[in-house]
Design an enzyme around this catalytic site. Structure first.
Site, short mmCIF file in Angstrom:
data_model
loop_
_atom_site.label_atom_id
_atom_site.label_comp_id
_atom_site.label_asym_id
_atom_site.label_seq_id
_atom_site.Cartn_x
_atom_site.Cartn_y
_atom_site.Cartn_z
N HIS B 70 0.85 -1.20 0.00
CA HIS B 70 0.00 0.00 0.00
C HIS B 70 0.88 1.25 0.00
O HIS B 70 0.66 2.17 -0.79
CB HIS B 70 -0.94 0.00 1.21
CG HIS B 70 -1.60 1.32 1.48
ND1 HIS B 70 -2.62 1.82 0.68
CD2 HIS B 70 -1.39 2.26 2.42
CE1 HIS B 70 -2.99 3.00 1.14
NE2 HIS B 70 -2.26 3.30 2.19
N ASP B 99 7.22 21.33 -26.74
CA ASP B 99 7.17 20.00 -26.14
C ASP B 99 8.20 19.97 -25.03
O ASP B 99 8.81 20.99 -24.71
CB ASP B 99 7.48 18.91 -27.20
CG ASP B 99 6.90 17.56 -26.79
OD1 ASP B 99 7.15 17.13 -25.65
OD2 ASP B 99 6.19 16.95 -27.61
N TRP B 135 7.17 -0.09 3.85
CA TRP B 135 7.80 0.55 2.69
C TRP B 135 9.17 1.09 3.03
O TRP B 135 9.98 1.34 2.16
CB TRP B 135 6.89 1.64 2.11
CG TRP B 135 7.02 2.98 2.79
CD1 TRP B 135 6.39 3.38 3.94
CD2 TRP B 135 7.82 4.09 2.37
NE1 TRP B 135 6.75 4.67 4.25
CE2 TRP B 135 7.63 5.12 3.31
CE3 TRP B 135 8.68 4.32 1.29
CZ2 TRP B 135 8.26 6.36 3.22
CZ3 TRP B 135 9.32 5.56 1.22
CH2 TRP B 135 9.10 6.56 2.17
N SER B 163 13.55 5.92 -13.91
CA SER B 163 12.45 6.69 -14.51
C SER B 163 12.36 8.09 -13.91
O SER B 163 12.26 9.09 -14.63
CB SER B 163 11.14 5.93 -14.29
OG SER B 163 10.05 6.79 -14.47
N SER B 164 12.44 8.16 -12.57
CA SER B 164 12.32 9.47 -11.91
C SER B 164 13.45 10.39 -12.29
O SER B 164 13.24 11.59 -12.51
CB SER B 164 12.34 9.31 -10.39
OG SER B 164 11.19 8.67 -9.96
N HIS B 247 13.42 11.70 3.34
CA HIS B 247 12.83 12.98 3.70
C HIS B 247 12.66 13.91 2.50
O HIS B 247 11.57 14.45 2.31
CB HIS B 247 13.49 13.67 4.88
CG HIS B 247 12.51 14.65 5.45
ND1 HIS B 247 11.49 14.26 6.28
CD2 HIS B 247 12.28 15.95 5.15
CE1 HIS B 247 10.70 15.29 6.49
NE2 HIS B 247 11.15 16.32 5.83
N GLU B 249 12.13 12.92 -0.33
CA GLU B 249 11.02 12.26 -1.02
C GLU B 249 9.67 12.82 -0.54
O GLU B 249 8.75 13.03 -1.33
CB GLU B 249 11.08 10.75 -0.78
CG GLU B 249 9.87 9.96 -1.23
CD GLU B 249 9.68 9.93 -2.75
OE1 GLU B 249 10.64 10.24 -3.47
OE2 GLU B 249 8.57 9.62 -3.18
N TYR B 251 9.08 15.77 0.41
CA TYR B 251 8.86 17.08 -0.21
C TYR B 251 8.67 16.96 -1.71
O TYR B 251 7.99 17.79 -2.32
CB TYR B 251 9.99 18.04 0.17
CG TYR B 251 9.88 18.37 1.63
CD1 TYR B 251 8.85 19.19 2.07
CD2 TYR B 251 10.71 17.78 2.58
CE1 TYR B 251 8.68 19.44 3.41
CE2 TYR B 251 10.54 18.03 3.92
CZ TYR B 251 9.52 18.85 4.34
OH TYR B 251 9.35 19.08 5.67
N SER B 262 -1.01 27.15 -5.59
CA SER B 262 -0.66 28.55 -5.89
C SER B 262 -1.17 28.98 -7.26
O SER B 262 -1.17 30.18 -7.56
CB SER B 262 0.86 28.75 -5.82
OG SER B 262 1.34 28.34 -4.56
N HIS B 296 15.17 13.00 11.93
CA HIS B 296 13.99 13.12 12.80
C HIS B 296 13.05 11.93 12.65
O HIS B 296 12.10 11.80 13.41
CB HIS B 296 13.26 14.47 12.59
CG HIS B 296 12.56 14.64 11.29
ND1 HIS B 296 12.37 15.85 10.69
CD2 HIS B 296 12.00 13.75 10.45
CE1 HIS B 296 11.73 15.71 9.56
NE2 HIS B 296 11.48 14.43 9.39
N HIS B 297 13.32 11.07 11.66
CA HIS B 297 12.55 9.83 11.56
C HIS B 297 13.12 8.76 12.50
O HIS B 297 12.60 7.66 12.56
CB HIS B 297 12.58 9.30 10.13
CG HIS B 297 11.93 10.23 9.15
ND1 HIS B 297 10.59 10.13 8.83
CD2 HIS B 297 12.41 11.28 8.44
CE1 HIS B 297 10.29 11.08 7.94
NE2 HIS B 297 11.36 11.79 7.70
N THR B 322 7.15 26.87 5.55
CA THR B 322 5.83 26.27 5.31
C THR B 322 4.74 27.22 5.78
O THR B 322 3.71 27.38 5.11
CB THR B 322 5.72 24.92 6.05
OG1 THR B 322 6.90 24.18 5.79
CG2 THR B 322 4.52 24.14 5.57
N LYS B 325 4.07 29.92 3.28
CA LYS B 325 3.21 29.49 2.17
C LYS B 325 1.73 29.61 2.56
O LYS B 325 0.91 30.16 1.84
CB LYS B 325 3.52 28.05 1.76
CG LYS B 325 4.97 27.84 1.40
CD LYS B 325 5.17 27.09 0.10
CE LYS B 325 4.47 27.67 -1.07
NZ LYS B 325 5.32 28.06 -2.17
N ARG B 444 1.78 1.68 15.21
CA ARG B 444 1.40 1.51 13.81
C ARG B 444 1.80 0.10 13.35
O ARG B 444 2.53 -0.60 14.04
CB ARG B 444 2.08 2.56 12.93
CG ARG B 444 3.59 2.46 12.90
CD ARG B 444 4.24 3.65 12.25
NE ARG B 444 4.15 3.59 10.80
CZ ARG B 444 4.99 4.25 9.97
NH1 ARG B 444 5.96 4.99 10.48
NH2 ARG B 444 4.85 4.17 8.67
#
Ligand SMILES: [Cu+2]
Lengths: 377, 514
Positions: B70, B99, B135, B163-164, B247, B249, B251, B262, B296-297, B322, B325, B444
């Site tokens: 998931h 293009d 994951w 790909s990315s 991390h 990722e 963002y 925006s 921080h993870h 943040t 924004k 979790r």
């Protein structure tokens, strides 16, 4: 609502526990400060947002203003949050330093995570034992109604004295686990190959619950933690009782000493030699210790958890079978049980495995056989 | 018969060999939609199992596989391809380019993906288990103890990474080289800015992920011990490397969303975006900070006190840009002439609900409190507010916003509003009580729980099912819009500004050709 949870006091608990230690109190305070800061900022920002949504609608005849930048305003709302956060960081840092200060403990306990149980070793007194879940399979699989303390009970809770600084040395035998008791504010990852320190000082006698907090494989949900905090007097009595083995109550841990590996007392001899009674004992141990992986049916969950039914180990040479149970298979969830179970228990469980589920080997394994193979290594 | 055969082949080669940015954008969005529903079905299965305590629906081993897939499917399959699809469609239109700069690479970067996901999903049908360690793939659960299918996961991640990176290079090349001459950097639409910065994040972060999964592969098969303490390695080293990717990722999955919001808020407020320069600077500072907050993870892994303190401070600092924004979006709304079409409803819900995710993020930054939150449902609540009501809501808003430009038809507004209101109620019923469960001590990634957590879990499961079913309205509305619907004007929305609205609706196959 349904058959569960009706009479539970803690149902719909909304907030963090304040807990029973200086650390958990301090953490709770920080939690509430940062929570109210967020609420405050939220109220201000969302008020402007909803004001605009309500009063500046085109349908109410609002005409769009032309402004699109305001340097001072933007500097202000960059700097003000920064100041609020800097103020918040000060108490947070202070509490953090307290959390990490494991100096001058009164008592040290080594905690080792296993798939899926905890081992506690009192380094000062030499007491050590494993702590397994005691929730019956039948309740997990729904063939029996669930008790109110479903998934909250263990066979041997960790016992600690109140008002003492207890230092924990946390590590793991296999994968990463995390030892967490919310009421203590203590959470420490258990990392294989590393020992990390944590500590607590409990104010109030009582029974406290926690769980493994880091995904550690299939039975991650079935690693409860139970801690009994006793008064100093009761704790001293408990230690003596553990060390001398005098009148251990039914729920107290097995004493790990030379006594542990003795064969059964003589008066039980005739009983132990009968296959039926050994099978019964073996089944009991199998169901609590082995069935989480190998399943009650002995069919396992291959390939990670192999079947025992008709397996080469369970139907092959008995020495190999004993060796596998005693020393485990490194790099897999199959642990070494030589220090977790007595020779007698290992003998019983192997006898069971060799005669259950149609394995019908007819072998009766004696504790002495186990002792011999353990001695050879 | 042969006629049919030929037209079939023509259709396949049209989409298989296309180098047109609009075609490729569409392909990305279709793939994202398919993955969104697959990942959603997995979430529904998780919620059935958690509806009541006990093993009632799936066994814990399969539960762990679902939790893992998931996460991977929603992150790499649903959110990221959706943003890349939007970038493909809209960046050339917004900057007046004919293009993408590298059209053939563009084709390749898309067509790698279906194969990557076939490999990933095939693990469900392999003997043994699919990846079952989350994951985040923490070692040694994923190395020494990982199922054989882990190698397939590693292969899939390598493909996704390639790909990315190609996609990101293409976006950067397009933005630098193909802007219409009058469009200076500080005149670029914020969606373009946000993707410009996101593309750099991808180029820096993805190779780290590729490296770390390769180290996993070596630990599993070639006798190295990078992450195995018994051989002199360190399981926590894995976490440092993973989160150095992980991390940024996070963002990567939110900055393009910031860009979308925006665009939408000014359109429906009929007012210019407030503080354009600060908005650009805020995205850039968030991107920079995303590389110095990864630990921080891992606050409960036992890292040094000094490291905990430094990472706490840098993490708290992210709240500043943040906040800028959010404040600027509110200031844009303020004294506008606001209307509430479906894209705007999703955008406003984004501002409010993403802020709630931001607040819980700020709480998680406070290390002592994080000792209580870490690895609980509080964290699950936090990242679903950021990723569902943040990233996903911005994607939904974008689809409603640009669908008339893509198809030449307006979507059905009534259905859009219905979809929005059911979704916004259900999403809160689903994810808000998770805060309470986490604070009450529910970890979790557990397949079973003590009875005290039953009530909230039942509410959450019901919310999740309503949320899942409401997306069928969304799907129906999109498909309907492709074939029917009121003819769209080229401007589409009264307040719309920007080059993409100067061309016809539907956008011609070739635009801005010189
Ligand atoms: Cu565990």
């Amino acid at each position: 609502m349904d058959e569960f949870g009706k009479s539970l006091k803690v149902s719909y608990q909304l907030n963090l526990t304040t807990g029973v230690t200086p650390l958990s109190h301090a953490i709770y305070h920080l939690h509430m400060i940062i929570f109210w800061i967020c609420i405050g900022i939220g109220i201000v920002v969302f008020s402007f947002l909803f004001y605009a949504i309500i009063y500046h609608r085109k349908s109410k005849g609002a005409k769009a203003a032309q402004f699109h930048t305001h340097f001072r305003l933007e500097m202000a709302w960059s700097i003000i949050p920064f100041i609020i956060l800097a103020l918040m960081a000060i108490p947070a840092t202070k509490v953090l330093i307290q959390i990490r200060n494991t100096d001058k403990p009164d008592l040290t306990i080594k905690i080792t995570g296993f798939q899926w149980k905890w081992k506690y070793e009192y380094l000062d007194s030499g007491i050590q034992f494993f702590s397994n879940t005691t929730t019956p399979f039948a309740q997990i699989h729904g063939s029996q109604p669930k008790d109110q303390d479903y998934l909250l009970t263990v066979d041997h809770p960790l016992v600690i004295p109140i008002h003492k600084k207890v230092r924990f040395l946390v590590t793991s035998n296999d994968v990463i686990h995390s030892w967490w008791v919310p009421d203590f504010g203590t959470k420490q990852d258990a990392i294989p190959g590393f020992i990390i320190e944590a500590w607590t000082r409990v104010n109030k006698p009582g029974t406290y619950h926690g769980r493994c907090a880091e995904l550690c494989g299939m039975n991650h949900a079935y690693m409860p933690i139970v801690v009994e905090a006793l008064t100093e007097k009761d704790f001293a009595a408990w230690v003596i009782q553990q060390k001398t083995g005098v009148a251990p109550p039914a729920t107290s841990p097995a004493v790990i000493s030379s006594e542990k590996n003795k064969a059964l007392p003589v008066e039980n001899k005739s009983e132990t030699t009968s296959l039926a009674s050994i099978m019964q004992k073996g089944q009991q141990i199998f169901n609590t210790t082995c069935a989480v992986c190998h399943q009650l049916t002995g069919e396992g969950l291959p390939p990670t958890f192999p079947a025992l039914k008709g397996s080469p180990i369970a139907t092959g040479p008995v020495e190999q079978h004993i060796h596998r149970v005693a020393f485990g298979k490194p790099g897999t969830a199959m642990q070494a049980f030589k220090d977790q179970l007595t020779d007698e228990e290992i003998a019983a469980v192997i006898t069971y495995e060799r005669n259950a589920w149609g394995n019908n080997k007819g072998d009766i394994v004696m504790p002495a056989d186990v002792a011999a193979i353990k001695a050879k290594g | 018969m042969t006629q049919n055969h030929k037209s079939m082949l023509a259709l396949i080669s049209r989409w298989l060999f296309t180098t047109n940015h609009k075609d490729i954008g569409t392909l990305y969005l279709i793939l994202s939609g398919i993955m969104f529903f697959i990942g959603g079905i997995m979430a529904m299965m998780i919620r059935i199992q958690l509806y009541r305590p006990g093993i009632t629906f799936i066994d814990p081993n399969f539960y762990n596989q679902l939790v893992t897939l998931h996460g991977l499917i929603m992150i790499f399959g649903a959110i990221m391809p959706a943003f890349v699809g939007l970038a493909n469609w809209m960046i050339p239109l917004m900057i007046g380019a004919p293009d993408m700069a590298l059209p053939r690479l563009n084709n390749w970067s898309f067509w790698i993906l279906p194969f990557a996901f076939l490999i990933l999903l095939s693990t469900l049908f392999l003997p043994g288990a699919a990846p079952n360690f989350g994951w985040t793939m923490y070692t040694p659960l994923s190395t020494t103890y990982g199922p054989p299918s882990t190698d397939f996961l590693i292969a899939a991640i390598h493909l996704l990474g390639i790909s990315s990176i190609i996609g990101a290079i293409n976006i950067i090349a397009t933005i630098i080289n193909l802007r219409t001459p009058s469009m200076t950097y500080m005149k670029m639409p914020l969606f373009v800015w946000s993707w410009f910065i996101t593309a750099f994040l991808l180029i820096i972060a993805m190779p780290v992920l590729a490296g770390v999964v390769t180290m996993m592969l070596f630990d599993r098969h070639f006798g190295t011990s990078f992450f195995n303490a018994a051989g002199g390695g360190d399981p926590v080293l894995y976490q440092h490397l993973f989160w150095f990717f992980g991390h940024p990722e996070v963002y990567i999955m939110i900055l393009p969303g910031f860009g979308i919001i925006s665009e939408i808020i000014p359109t429906f407020s009929r007012k210019k975006i407030f503080g354009y320069t600060f908005m650009v600077l805020a995205i850039a500072s968030i991107a920079f900070l995303s590389f110095i907050v990864w630990a921080h993870h891992m606050f409960t892994t036992g890292m040094a006190l000094s490291a905990q303190i430094i990472f706490m401070y840098t993490t708290m600092l992210i709240a500043v840009p943040t906040g800028v924004k959010v404040f600027n979006w509110v200031a844009t709304l303020f004294r506008g002439a606001i209307t509430f079409e479906t894209p705007m409803l999703f955008a406003i819900a984004f501002v409010i609900l993403f802020s709630i995710g931001g607040f819980s993020g700020l709480m998680l930054a406070v290390v002592p409190a994080d000792y209580q939150y870490q690895d609980t449902y509080f964290v699950v609540a936090h990242f679903h507010y950021v990723l569902v009501t943040g990233a996903l809501f911005s994607i939904m808003a974008a689809i409603y916003y640009w669908l008339p430009k893509w198809t030449g038809h307006y979507y059905n507004e009534t259905l859009g509003q219905l979809h929005f209101w059911i979704t916004v109620v259900a999403v809160n019923v689903t994810f808000f009580p998770m805060h309470f469960l986490g604070l009450a001590g529910m970890p979790r990634r557990i397949a079973d729980y003590p009875l005290q957590y039953t009530d909230f879990n039942q509410i959450i499961s019901i919310g999740a099912f309503v949320l899942g079913l409401a997306q069928i309205i969304f799907l129906y509305n999109i498909i309907r819009t492709i074939f029917y619907g009121k003819k769209a004007t080229s401007r589409v929305w009264e307040g719309a500004q920007g080059l993409e609205w100067s061309i016809a609706s539907p956008a011609p196959y070739h635009t801005f050709q010189t």
